[in-house]
Scaffold this motif. Sequence first.
Motif, PDB file in Angstrom:
ATOM      1  N   GLY A   1      -0.951  -2.846 -11.738  1.00  0.00           N
ATOM      2  CA  GLY A   1      -1.387  -1.459 -11.641  1.00  0.00           C
ATOM      3  C   GLY A   1      -2.329  -1.210 -10.486  1.00  0.00           C
ATOM      4  N   ASP A   2      -3.420  -0.500 -10.751  1.00  0.00           N
ATOM      5  CA  ASP A   2      -4.387  -0.161  -9.702  1.00  0.00           C
ATOM      6  C   ASP A   2      -5.052  -1.398  -9.115  1.00  0.00           C
TER       7      ASP A   2
ATOM      8  N   VAL B   1      12.096  -0.406  -7.279  1.00  0.00           N
ATOM      9  CA  VAL B   1      12.753   0.757  -6.677  1.00  0.00           C
ATOM     10  C   VAL B   1      11.714   1.544  -5.894  1.00  0.00           C
ATOM     11  N   VAL B   2      12.003   1.792  -4.618  1.00  0.00           N
ATOM     12  CA  VAL B   2      11.072   2.497  -3.734  1.00  0.00           C
ATOM     13  C   VAL B   2      11.812   3.670  -3.110  1.00  0.00           C
TER      14      VAL B   2
ATOM     15  N   THR C   1       7.029   5.765  -2.177  1.00  0.00           N
ATOM     16  CA  THR C   1       6.508   5.696  -3.543  1.00  0.00           C
ATOM     17  C   THR C   1       7.304   4.647  -4.322  1.00  0.00           C
ATOM     18  N   VAL C   2       6.588   3.727  -4.946  1.00  0.00           N
ATOM     19  CA  VAL C   2       7.250   2.701  -5.759  1.00  0.00           C
ATOM     20  C   VAL C   2       7.552   3.324  -7.122  1.00  0.00           C
ATOM     21  N   ILE C   3       8.813   3.639  -7.321  1.00  0.00           N
ATOM     22  CA  ILE C   3       9.225   4.321  -8.555  1.00  0.00           C
ATOM     23  C   ILE C   3       9.067   3.408  -9.764  1.00  0.00           C
ATOM     24  N   ASP C   4       9.442   2.161  -9.588  1.00  0.00           N
ATOM     25  CA  ASP C   4       9.368   1.237 -10.724  1.00  0.00           C
ATOM     26  C   ASP C   4       9.325  -0.193 -10.209  1.00  0.00           C
TER      27      ASP C   4
ATOM     28  N   ASP D   1       5.917   5.073 -10.362  1.00  0.00           N
ATOM     29  CA  ASP D   1       5.595   6.230  -9.517  1.00  0.00           C
ATOM     30  C   ASP D   1       4.279   6.007  -8.757  1.00  0.00           C
ATOM     31  N   MET D   2       4.151   4.847  -8.167  1.00  0.00           N
ATOM     32  CA  MET D   2       2.938   4.493  -7.424  1.00  0.00           C
ATOM     33  C   MET D   2       3.096   4.911  -5.955  1.00  0.00           C
TER      34      MET D   2
END
Length: 375
Positions: free
Chosen positions: A131-132, A163-164, A169-172, A180-181
């Motif tokens: 995560g963060d 998936v980007v 944005t990194v979807i997953d 959704d990062m």
Amino acid sequence: MTTTSPVGRPLRPRGKRLQEDTRRHHRSLLLQQLFREGPASRADLARTTGLTRVTVSDLVGELVSDGLVEELGAPAETRVGKPPTLVGLAADSAHIVGIDLSAEDTMTGAVLNLLGQVQHRHQVEIAGAKGDDAVALVHRLAAELIAMTDKPVLGIGVGSPGVVDAGGTVIDAPNLGWTDMPLSTSLAEAFEIPVVVANDANTAVLGEHTFGETGDGGLMVLRVGIGVGAGLVLEGALLHGHLGAAGEIGHVVVDPDGERCACSRTGCLETVLAVPHLRRRIAAGDRTEVLTTAGEQLGVTLAPVVGTLNIHELVLSGPAELLDGPLREAVDRTIRERTMPVSSAGLVVRTSNLGEDVVLVGASVLVLAGQLGVS
């Protein structure tokens, strides 16, 4: 600023006119020629690109002023008369930061020049960060790499698992705990330089396409690390897919009775082929048998892809001690057993000539393509 990933469009400029900014396109044509073919005279550049000598002279002057191109003097052998002056890409006029997030326990980075040559290396331990916390590690790695060069940084390229989307944005990415990062936006705001984030397998195929010893046919790079994914270049363009998920072959179910995958399904190819799973099974059993079985399962999975797309080269990218040998041989044999001869007769199955640097080198291509229009 965030730079859009070079997906779904030709990787190299073609022709001498586009509806886009003509001057930028013509600059890219010249840079592409120097990037691929090496030093040339202005007359040679005019001849090979189809641009007028006046246009070439003007643009070369601009590129020299920008520091991207340098005057190299006359060639060693010249004809009678005034010798031509060669110009070439100034490889160290700027540097690129490349980051590879595909390994299980480390984030790896490098500072590269404009020819994709590694100048400095650095890495940070993941130590279970998700995560963060994982994003903070990427920021730390980028900052430490930028501090290693005294050249202007053209941009940051990142190869991430999962998936980007085209905006970075990194979807997953289950293994990093990202959903959704907005990784590209986060880095661009922090460092105020162009950033491109793409799937690590797509990044690897760009590196192989640009700097590897590839042919002219379709190219698939299968990236094996903490996860499994594929990148494809078909007819000169990087395949993106409907929602940016082209190449997510690691989450195709190959064994419904197999292990639980990080994506929540059971028996995905990733549970068979990803490095942590391979190493664990090798430690508990016969090495050759484990690698051969994994190669056969991979071959069964890829045979329909080869048959459908008539891929010319399949490149396995990851730890060579796992991929090159029984596993690669089993993949090759199984694909040929399961496809028509016309589909697989010219197929080359090999490991990457770029070794473990393939994602880092591909990350430099992300920036080169986005900022200079070359690859």
